[in-house]
Motif scaffolding. Structure first.
Motif, short mmCIF file in Angstrom:
data_model
loop_
_atom_site.label_atom_id
_atom_site.label_comp_id
_atom_site.label_asym_id
_atom_site.label_seq_id
_atom_site.Cartn_x
_atom_site.Cartn_y
_atom_site.Cartn_z
N ASP A 168 13.14 4.05 0.96
CA ASP A 168 12.12 4.24 -0.19
C ASP A 168 10.69 4.35 0.35
N ARG A 183 6.01 9.65 -8.13
CA ARG A 183 7.31 9.71 -8.82
C ARG A 183 7.95 8.37 -9.08
N ASP A 191 11.07 6.18 -9.79
CA ASP A 191 12.58 5.83 -9.79
C ASP A 191 13.26 5.10 -10.74
N SER A 193 10.57 8.27 0.82
CA SER A 193 10.43 9.05 -0.52
C SER A 193 9.43 8.82 -1.09
N ARG A 194 8.34 7.75 -1.11
CA ARG A 194 7.07 7.83 -1.68
C ARG A 194 6.14 8.56 -0.91
N ALA A 223 7.33 11.62 0.66
CA ALA A 223 7.45 12.87 0.01
C ALA A 223 7.43 13.19 -1.40
N TYR A 224 7.26 12.35 -2.14
CA TYR A 224 7.23 12.46 -3.54
C TYR A 224 6.42 11.35 -4.17
N PRO A 225 5.25 11.69 -3.95
CA PRO A 225 4.04 10.39 -4.47
C PRO A 225 3.97 10.52 -6.00
#
Length: 64
Positions: free
Chosen positions: A52, A62, A64, A55-56, A58-60
């Motif tokens: 998690d 975004r 889920d 992912s945050r 890498a993809y600020p």
């Protein structure tokens, strides 16, 4: 694959091809045993928490 964006000749959109998707999926399957090995000593829930957080990063922004 790069594609033109309607209404803006200066911009190109990038879309993954079927071959790219197959390669991506194969990489995930190949990486799963290594991920399991790297997280074997984690407490329950820590591997999911790590995913998690990464992912945050890498993809600020975004959701889920």
């Amino acid at each position: 694959m790069r594609k033109a964006v309607p209404g803006n000749r200066r911009v190109r959109a990038v879309e993954i091809t079927a071959a790219g998707r197959e390669l991506f999926d194969a990489a995930h399957v190949a990486a799963a045993p290594l991920a399991d090995e790297l997280t074997v000593d984690f407490e329950p829930g820590e591997a999911a928490l790590l995913m998690d957080m990464l992912s945050r990063i890498a993809y600020p922004g975004r959701a889920d």
